[in-house]
Design a protein around this motif. Structure first.
Motif, PDB file in Angstrom:
ATOM      1  N   LYS A   1       9.437  10.409   8.368  1.00 55.38           N
ATOM      2  CA  LYS A   1       9.474  11.537   7.771  1.00 55.38           C
ATOM      3  C   LYS A   1      10.588  12.716   8.476  1.00 55.38           C
ATOM      4  O   LYS A   1      11.008  14.027   7.761  1.00 55.38           O
ATOM      5  CB  LYS A   1       8.626  12.641   7.048  1.00 55.38           C
TER       6      LYS A   1
ATOM      7  N   ASP B   1       1.303   0.130   5.323  1.00 60.75           N
ATOM      8  CA  ASP B   1       0.129  -0.338   6.168  1.00 60.75           C
ATOM      9  C   ASP B   1      -0.981  -1.080   5.692  1.00 60.75           C
ATOM     10  O   ASP B   1      -1.592  -0.904   4.942  1.00 60.75           O
ATOM     11  CB  ASP B   1      -0.602   0.857   7.369  1.00 60.75           C
TER      12      ASP B   1
ATOM     13  N   THR C   1       1.070  -1.488   0.020  1.00 59.58           N
ATOM     14  CA  THR C   1       0.051   0.397   0.070  1.00 59.58           C
ATOM     15  C   THR C   1       1.149   1.052  -0.434  1.00 59.58           C
ATOM     16  O   THR C   1       2.235   1.316   0.411  1.00 59.58           O
ATOM     17  CB  THR C   1      -1.236  -0.031   0.913  1.00 59.58           C
ATOM     18  N   PRO C   2       0.428   2.267   0.155  1.00 57.94           N
ATOM     19  CA  PRO C   2       0.998   3.844  -0.194  1.00 57.94           C
ATOM     20  C   PRO C   2       1.742   4.120   1.216  1.00 57.94           C
ATOM     21  O   PRO C   2       2.991   4.748   1.134  1.00 57.94           O
ATOM     22  CB  PRO C   2       0.033   4.916  -0.764  1.00 57.94           C
ATOM     23  N   ASP C   3       1.661   3.417   1.841  1.00 55.82           N
ATOM     24  CA  ASP C   3       2.328   4.030   3.633  1.00 55.82           C
ATOM     25  C   ASP C   3       2.495   2.020   4.193  1.00 55.82           C
ATOM     26  O   ASP C   3       3.679   2.800   5.309  1.00 55.82           O
ATOM     27  CB  ASP C   3       1.330   4.380   3.504  1.00 55.82           C
TER      28      ASP C   3
ATOM     29  N   GLU D   1      12.831   1.217   8.609  1.00 56.74           N
ATOM     30  CA  GLU D   1      12.401   2.634   7.508  1.00 56.74           C
ATOM     31  C   GLU D   1      13.059   3.739   8.678  1.00 56.74           C
ATOM     32  O   GLU D   1      13.036   3.474   9.592  1.00 56.74           O
ATOM     33  CB  GLU D   1      10.055   1.938   8.171  1.00 56.74           C
TER      34      GLU D   1
ATOM     35  N   PHE E   1       2.184   5.308  -6.389  1.00 51.18           N
ATOM     36  CA  PHE E   1       2.978   4.777  -5.497  1.00 51.18           C
ATOM     37  C   PHE E   1       4.353   3.708  -5.123  1.00 51.18           C
ATOM     38  O   PHE E   1       3.684   2.971  -6.189  1.00 51.18           O
ATOM     39  CB  PHE E   1       2.576   4.486  -4.113  1.00 51.18           C
TER      40      PHE E   1
ATOM     41  N   GLU F   1      12.218   4.519  12.216  1.00 55.93           N
ATOM     42  CA  GLU F   1      10.455   5.229  12.595  1.00 55.93           C
ATOM     43  C   GLU F   1      10.249   3.339  12.791  1.00 55.93           C
ATOM     44  O   GLU F   1       9.740   2.685  14.021  1.00 55.93           O
ATOM     45  CB  GLU F   1       9.808   4.317  11.060  1.00 55.93           C
TER      46      GLU F   1
ATOM     47  N   ARG G   1      -8.985   5.976   4.010  1.00 54.18           N
ATOM     48  CA  ARG G   1      -8.025   6.757   3.813  1.00 54.18           C
ATOM     49  C   ARG G   1      -7.108   7.426   2.309  1.00 54.18           C
ATOM     50  O   ARG G   1      -6.539   7.825   2.367  1.00 54.18           O
ATOM     51  CB  ARG G   1      -6.172   6.473   4.506  1.00 54.18           C
TER      52      ARG G   1
END
Length: 389
Positions: free
Chosen positions: A371, A304, A300-302, A368, A359, A376, A352
């Motif tokens: 930002k 999650d 997914t893009p993030d 990770e 992506f 992270e 969301r």
């Protein structure tokens, strides 16, 4: 309440069992037998060492469930420490490990940073550690055979009244909602799509875009004995663990979107040769390949998952970035509760995203950075998900 579940992998069969035990009528659809997709190609690594609070909580619940269920049917969970490390000269990853451990401990995880001497003293018999710059160990960890978990959970689901309809691909109707079987649409009160790499296409055919991409990963097993800890060498993106045949290792990730109906299920020579070199470096291990394969994970893009209601009474459970099995008990329980009218996990809500986001795909097994540049999370995607439908 009658619920359809499309996909009989670890998450799908667990959600089906949860719903049935709570009193719902449940029908599970899959083009193959339960566990014939992702579960036959998964690495089965399990731990609760996450830096984000929600991830840590879900993982902890899943570890607890795996331990509780161990010994049921043919399923067994084997406790085993999980070591993650960075090599000398890889300062960014080394700093990220230290930061990740701090956040994991903040969320109550049993994880500790190891000095070079401690690493040698505890794991020097099985790991080569003279080039390690930073390392940590997660103690609440272990491994299992995902196929045996799915078989056990499918038996529990059947005992609770779940109907399994396998051997035929189906479609999704979001208006009824319903499941398209041949030329007819069978209506249900709710539909959960947990179809792995085919999830995106099922929703697309129903006119609903979802922000999801399947991608190819690789793994193998070896017959040379290995009785050390599970290990992730973050500097070279390689993981390995004990296995019933000797050792299981991987992560030959291809960071490009794959066609879920047309992809190479055999492992590449470059992956097998490269993993052999890294195993020799990290564990003085002589690779003797028993089986090698490729599977599909979903991104997914993030990073999650998409977990929850997409449109009215149509739900999704996908986008695990390779973490699906290790969190299956908790995430399946969460989406089952939402289907029954409970609240979902807001950060994982599929709404969301618009569904048409562009992506890049990144390896699930990686360190990770946030930002702001702060560390992270250490993520490990030791499982590969072949689509299930």
């Amino acid at each position: 309440m009658h619920v359809a579940v499309i996909g009989a992998g670890a998450v799908g069969v667990t959600a089906a069992a949860e719903l049935a035990v709570a009193g719902a009528g449940v029908t599970v659809f899959d083009r193959g037998d339960p566990g014939s997709g992702s579960s036959g190609r998964a690495a089965g690594i399990v731990y609760d060492a996450y830096a984000e609070d929600i991830d840590a909580e879900l993982a902890a619940r899943s570890v607890e469930a795996f331990r509780r269920l161990s010994g049921t049917g043919g399923f067994e969970f084997v406790d085993c420490p999980y070591v993650f490390l960075a090599r000398e000269g890889d300062e960014q990853v080394a700093e990220a490990i230290a930061g990740s451990v701090e956040r994991m401990r903040h969320h109550g995880r049993d994880v500790e940073v190891l000095t070079a001497d401690e690493l040698e003293r505890r794991f020097g018999d099985s790991l080569v550690v003279d080039d390690v710059a930073a390392a940590a160990v997660a103690h609440d960890a272990g491994w299992a055979d995902p196929a045996s978990y799915v078989e056990m959970m499918a038996d529990r689901a059947r005992a609770a009244g779940v109907e399994f309809r396998t051997g035929r691909a189906v479609g999704l109707d979001v208006d009824l909602p319903g499941v398209v079987v041949g030329a007819t649409v069978e209506r249900f009160d709710a539909v959960l799509v947990a179809a792995g790499a085919h999830t995106k296409q099922l929703f697309a055919d129903a006119g609903v875009p979802v922000a999801l991409k399947p991608y190819r990963v690789q793994a193998l097993t070896s017959t040379t004995p290995y009785d050390g800890p599970m290990c992730f060498d973050a500097s070279v993106d390689v993981y390995f663990r004990p296995h019933s045949t000797g050792l299981l290792g991987g992560d030959g990730t291809e960071p490009v979107e794959a066609d879920p109906d047309d992809w190479d299920r055999e492992a590449d020579d470059w992956f097998v040769e490269g993993l052999g070199r890294e195993l020799d470096t990290r564990a003085d291990y002589a690779l003797d390949v028993d089986r090698s394969w490729a599977g599909l994970c979903t991104a997914t893009p993030d990073g999650d998952p998409l977990l929850g209601e997409v449109v009215d009474d149509v739900y999704v459970a996908a986008g695990w970035q390779g973490h699906g099995f290790m969190r299956a008990p908790a995430t399946a329980a969460a989406v089952a509760e939402e289907i029954r009218g409970g609240s979902g996990i807001e950060p994982f809500a599929p709404t969301r995203f618009e569904g048409d986001e562009a992506f890049p795909i990144f390896q699930g097994m990686t360190v990770e950075t946030g930002k702001s540049g702060e560390s992270e999370e250490l993520e490990e995607s030791g499982e590969s998900e072949e689509s299930e439908e």
